[in-house]
Each structure stands twice: as structure tokens, then as C-alpha cells.
Write a protein that holds these residues in place. Structure first.
Motif, short mmCIF file in Angstrom:
data_model
loop_
_atom_site.label_atom_id
_atom_site.label_comp_id
_atom_site.label_asym_id
_atom_site.label_seq_id
_atom_site.Cartn_x
_atom_site.Cartn_y
_atom_site.Cartn_z
N LEU A 109 40.93 54.26 33.23
CA LEU A 109 41.87 54.18 32.11
C LEU A 109 41.94 55.50 31.33
N ASP A 132 47.65 42.60 28.35
CA ASP A 132 47.32 41.88 27.12
C ASP A 132 48.59 41.64 26.32
N LYS A 168 33.29 41.90 30.24
CA LYS A 168 34.69 42.14 30.66
C LYS A 168 35.40 43.14 29.76
N TYR A 169 34.76 43.53 28.64
CA TYR A 169 35.46 44.33 27.62
C TYR A 169 34.62 45.52 27.15
N GLY A 170 35.32 46.48 26.51
CA GLY A 170 34.60 47.46 25.71
C GLY A 170 34.19 46.74 24.43
N LYS A 190 31.86 47.33 28.76
CA LYS A 190 31.44 46.17 29.58
C LYS A 190 29.91 45.95 29.66
N ILE A 202 37.26 44.99 22.78
CA ILE A 202 38.50 45.76 22.66
C ILE A 202 39.60 45.10 23.48
N VAL A 203 40.77 44.93 22.89
CA VAL A 203 41.92 44.47 23.66
C VAL A 203 42.87 45.65 23.84
N GLY A 204 43.86 45.50 24.67
CA GLY A 204 44.63 46.65 25.12
C GLY A 204 45.61 47.26 24.14
N TYR A 206 45.64 50.62 21.32
CA TYR A 206 44.90 51.73 20.75
C TYR A 206 45.89 52.63 20.02
N GLN A 228 36.17 56.36 31.65
CA GLN A 228 36.44 55.26 30.72
C GLN A 228 36.93 55.79 29.38
N THR A 230 36.70 54.16 26.70
CA THR A 230 35.66 53.76 25.73
C THR A 230 34.64 54.89 25.56
C1 G1P Z 1 40.06 48.00 29.81
C2 G1P Z 1 39.07 48.78 28.95
C3 G1P Z 1 38.18 47.82 28.14
C4 G1P Z 1 39.06 46.88 27.33
C5 G1P Z 1 40.08 46.16 28.23
C6 G1P Z 1 41.09 45.39 27.40
O1 G1P Z 1 39.34 47.29 30.81
O2 G1P Z 1 38.28 49.60 29.79
O3 G1P Z 1 37.34 48.57 27.27
O4 G1P Z 1 38.23 45.95 26.66
O5 G1P Z 1 40.82 47.10 29.02
O6 G1P Z 1 42.00 44.68 28.19
P1 G1P Z 1 40.05 46.63 32.10
O7 G1P Z 1 40.55 45.30 31.65
O8 G1P Z 1 41.13 47.56 32.51
O9 G1P Z 1 38.95 46.51 33.11
#
Ligand code: G1P
Length: 286
Positions: A109, A132, A168-170, A190, A202-204, A206, A228, A230
Motif C-alpha cells: 500500500l 471500505d 487484520k488492521y494497522g 497487523k 485503521i480503516v481505509g 487517510y 506498508q 503504517t
Molecule cells: C490496509 C492497511 C491496514 C489497514 C487496512 C484498512 O490493509 O495496511 O493498516 O488497517 O488497509 O482496510 P489491507 O486491508 O490492504 O491488508
């Protein structure tokens, strides 16, 4: 400087949505009758942003055509006398100014965001991950833009996640500064729940200042061998503050079949034209 640009990332492989993504970008799957990607574009426009930089990749047909003008369709609808659909078709291509950059290798990303550097230039910009989709009264990005205007530093949207979902998330380390607004003291991409600094994921969405680009350049591959965002944000924390906004409303992850189905049902139930019939149908299902 006012926030005018949004970078929308539509470059992922869509592996969680195979096999349909063999020939169909997941961003073009419909949410009721509009592609998922259009919700991301609409959120940007509804938040006062008027320029979209779309990051795409090989094997993503249809995206550019969708936001372009279609003369054939307009002539056809005119001849048919379908003025309402004609108006909608013209409005879609008129209201948004999109330019496209390609991510040639899918290195993460952070790398995808960096491909937009030349087009973004030296100004603040939003990033939207279209998987998202957030259903809220006031667009999430609009709220974030208000926080950016106040503090003039980066802003990220977060949501409370369960213990089993931290990986699954930052995840941010927060210090609350106002109701639902946090200063970010640290971030981890993650983590397992035991290592997670909080349950705010974190959701998508920023907002970055242009300094993020140098931070990405200096960021080595991290979790999953990818560059990353993050980690780049963590790196920038030494030089610049970062805030987090805890989103209001409901977020749908449309990047998986189950999340996409749930989002379709939720959005369809709200529609006056098809909602009542769908509700009856769902009630009758065994
Ligand atoms: C990415 C980011 C993650 C964030 C997430 C939100 O992860 O790396 O930090 O929490 O989007 O959707 P991905 O879902 O692409 O693995």
C-alpha cells in the motif's frame, strides 16, 4: 493549504474475491447498481475534494471507461426519451475529474500511494481504499478534512475492532484529545492481539501531508514483505504529529464475498424502490 485531491487505490489483486477477480476488478463489482468504486469517488466529492487520482494496475478493465463520457449511451437514451437516465449519465462524467496512474508492481500500500507522488505534488491529499465503504450521515472524509484544517497534520480514520481482528488492521496507540479524536503515539501493522497497542484499527481513509512521500521512500518492506503505509506513518511521527478520527456510522468491508453481500443487503434495504420487496423476500427465506 486546502485539501483538493484524493488518491483512490484500485490496484489490489483481489485475491480474497477469486475467481470473479480473474477478469473483473473487485472495485467494479456492484453495490446494488453502482460499482463499489463510485462510492469512494462520491465520498471524496461530498467532502469538498474535486480531483481524483486513481491508482490502477494491469488487468483492471472498465474503470477508465466508467468515469468517462459515453456518447453512444447518451445518444441511445436520448432517442429512447429516457431523460432521467440521460441526466444521470451526463452528470457522472461531468462532476468528476479523474486522472490515472499505474502501479507497475504490487509492492504494498505504501508503494501504491507513492506512485501518485508526481500527480499530487506538494500539497495535502486524501487516500481512500474503496473496499471500505462507510455508511454515515456526514462523509467520513469530510470529518477528517475538518480535523486536518484544525491541526494541519495527517489524519487517519479508525474503528474499534475485536481481539481476534487486530491482525487484520494497522493498530494505533492513541491518546484521546477530544471526543472521538486521538493523537497517534505509535502504529503497528497487523499485530497479534497481545502485541496490539489498542483495539483501534485503521480503516481505509487517510489524509497526508506531502512529507509522507519521503517517509515512504525511507521505509523498507515490512509485514508480508510489503512496503506498508503504517510503517511510513510511524516513521513520520518523529517529525510530525498524526491524529485519528473514530468513525461514526457503519463500515462495510466489500473486499470479501461475505462483506460485499452484507453491504449489498444493507444498502438495498434502504432503497425505496427495492427495499420493501427485498425485506419481504428475506423474511420468507428459511
Ligand atoms: C490496509 C492497511 C491496514 C489497514 C487496512 C484498512 O490493509 O495496511 O493498516 O488497517 O488497509 O482496510 P489491507 O486491508 O490492504 O491488508
Amino acid at each position: 493549504m486546502k485539501l483538493r485531491k484524493a488518491v483512490i487505490i484500485a490496484a489490489g489483486r483481489g485475491t480474497r474475491f477469486l475467481p470473479v477477480t480473474r477478469s473483473q476488478p473487485k472495485e467494479m463489482l456492484p453495490l446494488v447498481d453502482r460499482p463499489v468504486l463510485q462510492y469512494a469517488v462520491d465520498e471524496a466529492l461530498d467532502s469538498g475534494i474535486d480531483q481524483v487520482v486513481m491508482v490502477t494496475a494491469r488487468g483492471k478493465p472498465g474503470i477508465e471507461d466508467y468515469f468517462d463520457r459515453s456518447f453512444e449511451l447518451e445518444v441511445f437514451l436520448k432517442q429512447k426519451g429516457d431523460t432521467e437516465r440521460l441526466r444521470q449519465a451526463q452528470e457522472l462524467s461531468r462532476k468528476v475529474n479523474v486522472c490515472y496512474v499505474r502501479q507497475k508492481e504490487q509492492l504494498g500500500l505504501g508503494h501504491a500511494i507513492a506512485t501518485a507522488r508526481d500527480v499530487v505534488g506538494e500539497e495535502p491529499f486524501a487516500v481512500i481504499l474503496p473496499d471500505d465503504i462507510i455508511d454515515s450521515e456526514v462523509p467520513t472524509m469530510r470529518r477528517m478534512a475538518e480535523i486536518y484544517e484544525k491541526y494541519k497534520v495527517g489524519v487517519v480514520a479508525v474503528e474499534r475492532v475485536g481481539d481476534e481482528d487486530t491482525r487484520k488492521y494497522g493498530i494505533i496507540e492513541p491518546k484521546e484529545v477530544a471526543d472521538g479524536v486521538y493523537e497517534v503515539l505509535g502504529l503497528v501493522e497487523k499485530p497479534e492481539s497481545a502485541q496490539a497497542p489498542s483495539r483501534l484499527g485503521i480503516v481505509g481513509r487517510y489524509i497526508f501531508t506531502p512529507e509522507i512521500f519521503d517517509a515512504i521512500d525511507d521505509t523498507p518492506p515490512g509485514q508480508g514483505g510489503e512496503i506498508q503505509i503504517t510503517d511510513a506513518m510511524q516513521r513520520l511521527l518523529g517529525k510530525q504529529k498524526l491524529y485519528a478520527y473514530e468513525l461514526e456510522g457503519v463500515r462495510h468491508d466489500t473486499g470479501t464475498p461475505l462483506g460485499w453481500l452484507k453491504a449489498n443487503i444493507a444498502y438495498a434495504l434502504k432503497r425505496e424502490d427495492i427495499g420493501p420487496e427485498l425485506r419481504d423476500y428475506l423474511k420468507k427465506l428459511k
